[in-house]
Design a protein around this motif. Structure first.
Motif, mmCIF file in Angstrom:
data_model
loop_
_atom_site.group_PDB
_atom_site.id
_atom_site.type_symbol
_atom_site.label_atom_id
_atom_site.label_comp_id
_atom_site.label_asym_id
_atom_site.label_seq_id
_atom_site.Cartn_x
_atom_site.Cartn_y
_atom_site.Cartn_z
ATOM 1 N N PRO A 295 24.583 -7.707 23.209
ATOM 2 C CA PRO A 295 23.999 -8.883 23.898
ATOM 3 C C PRO A 295 24.333 -9.080 25.363
ATOM 4 O O PRO A 295 25.616 -8.836 25.875
ATOM 5 N N GLY A 296 23.341 -9.303 26.235
ATOM 6 C CA GLY A 296 23.726 -9.631 27.732
ATOM 7 C C GLY A 296 23.527 -8.331 28.361
ATOM 8 O O GLY A 296 23.682 -8.224 29.592
ATOM 9 N N ASP A 297 23.145 -7.183 27.728
ATOM 10 C CA ASP A 297 22.912 -5.894 28.698
ATOM 11 C C ASP A 297 21.766 -6.091 29.598
ATOM 12 O O ASP A 297 20.924 -6.728 29.429
ATOM 13 N N THR A 298 22.138 -5.314 30.662
ATOM 14 C CA THR A 298 21.188 -5.341 31.690
ATOM 15 C C THR A 298 20.734 -3.962 32.138
ATOM 16 O O THR A 298 21.478 -2.988 32.061
ATOM 17 N N ILE A 299 19.518 -3.848 32.904
ATOM 18 C CA ILE A 299 19.320 -2.708 33.532
ATOM 19 C C ILE A 299 18.441 -3.108 34.743
ATOM 20 O O ILE A 299 17.634 -4.022 34.773
ATOM 21 N N THR A 300 18.743 -2.389 35.891
ATOM 22 C CA THR A 300 18.068 -2.861 37.185
ATOM 23 C C THR A 300 17.301 -1.545 37.834
ATOM 24 O O THR A 300 17.751 -0.439 37.803
ATOM 25 N N PHE A 301 16.289 -1.794 38.347
ATOM 26 C CA PHE A 301 15.633 -1.142 39.043
ATOM 27 C C PHE A 301 15.425 -1.276 40.581
ATOM 28 O O PHE A 301 15.181 -2.677 40.850
ATOM 29 N N LYS A 302 15.104 -0.435 41.446
ATOM 30 C CA LYS A 302 14.836 -0.626 42.893
ATOM 31 C C LYS A 302 13.338 -0.204 43.004
ATOM 32 O O LYS A 302 13.054 1.069 42.608
ATOM 33 N N ALA A 303 12.630 -1.024 43.653
ATOM 34 C CA ALA A 303 11.030 -0.634 43.942
ATOM 35 C C ALA A 303 10.870 0.406 45.103
ATOM 36 O O ALA A 303 11.598 0.032 46.318
ATOM 37 N N GLU A 304 10.352 1.681 45.060
ATOM 38 C CA GLU A 304 10.391 2.533 45.864
ATOM 39 C C GLU A 304 9.188 2.287 46.801
ATOM 40 O O GLU A 304 8.919 2.958 47.634
ATOM 41 N N MET A 305 8.101 1.523 46.329
ATOM 42 C CA MET A 305 6.848 1.044 46.878
ATOM 43 C C MET A 305 6.728 -0.335 46.246
ATOM 44 O O MET A 305 7.201 -0.687 45.211
ATOM 45 N N SER A 306 5.803 -1.184 46.702
ATOM 46 C CA SER A 306 5.555 -2.354 46.338
ATOM 47 C C SER A 306 4.560 -1.923 44.782
ATOM 48 O O SER A 306 3.625 -1.019 44.743
ATOM 49 N N VAL A 307 4.940 -2.578 44.067
ATOM 50 C CA VAL A 307 4.468 -2.538 42.363
ATOM 51 C C VAL A 307 4.359 -3.622 41.563
ATOM 52 O O VAL A 307 5.092 -4.655 41.973
#
Length: 227
Positions: A184-196
């Motif tokens: 519970p509460g796990d997260t994953i984060t992505f950075k956008a390399e272009m507008s998506v």
């Protein structure tokens, strides 16, 4: 036979009313909810980060990304496999498109890192195969509806990046359905390399143990930040 139109949902649910804005542009640092069994799309500018939270720990998120300038370019799991020489993206890995361009980078993952890149999104026919006589909410339709809700069209339903989905690959090459190992509460984060356009579906699977042994789909949360 009815003509197959990739962007046309086979049915509808609350995904059509769950858009965060008319064009999918978020308020930065505002926390949003993906309702259980539904899908939501968000537009990320290049450099923005998207953090997705799994409040219960057992909920799978079918996840897609489309080039905002040309949705015919989209995150492609087969191309990701080739680029990484792996079926398991890790922190620091770039997720590429069907044109082999980086769309997103995984920059944080608080879970054990068990996600799936092999299994297609559930759809209406999948649930018919599982014995459902009536329409069942599904991730393919959640994607289609989420894009329609912000004025866009999903030209195809690509194989998703199934966050927190646990599909062990057996020694002999077979696959197995197993409950998530996230907490519970796990997260994953992505950075956008272009507008998506990033699309998240709180998978409505309640027949196999994809969403835990209880098979009870739940909501997800997300937030977009600048950098």
């Amino acid at each position: 036979m009815q003509q197959y139109i990739p962007s046309q949902p086979d049915g509808f649910n609350k995904s059509m009313k769950s858009a965060i804005s008319d064009d999918g542009v978020p308020v930065l640092s505002k926390h949003y909810v993906v309702p259980a069994r539904c899908g939501v799309a968000v537009r990320l500018a290049a450099g923005h980060s998207l953090t997705i939270t799994n409040p219960t720990g057992w909920q799978v998120c079918d996840f897609w990304a489309f080039n905002a300038s040309d949705t015919q370019e989209y995150m492609s799991m087969p191309h990701v496999h080739t680029d990484l020489l792996s079926i398991s993206p890790e922190v620091g890995d770039k997720l590429v498109s069907n044109l082999r361009n980086p769309l997103l980078t995984v920059i944080q993952d608080s879970s054990p890192g068990v996600h799936d890149t092999l299994i297609a999104a559930c759809d209406a026919n999948r649930y018919k195969q599982l014995g459902c006589a009536e329409y069942h909410d599904n991730c393919a339709d959640n994607l289609r509806q989420a894009m329609i809700a912000i004025g866009q069209v999903a030209p195809v339903v690509p194989a998703p990046f199934n966050l927190w989905m646990n599909v062990p690959v057996l020694v002999e090459g077979g696959l197995q359905w197993a409950p998530p190992v996230s907490k519970p509460g796990d997260t994953i984060t992505f950075k956008a390399e272009m507008s998506v356009y990033a699309v998240m579906s709180a998978c409505p699977q309640d027949i196999t143990p994809v969403n835990g042994d209880e098979g009870t789909p739940s909501s997800l949360e997300f937030v977009v930040n600048a950098g």
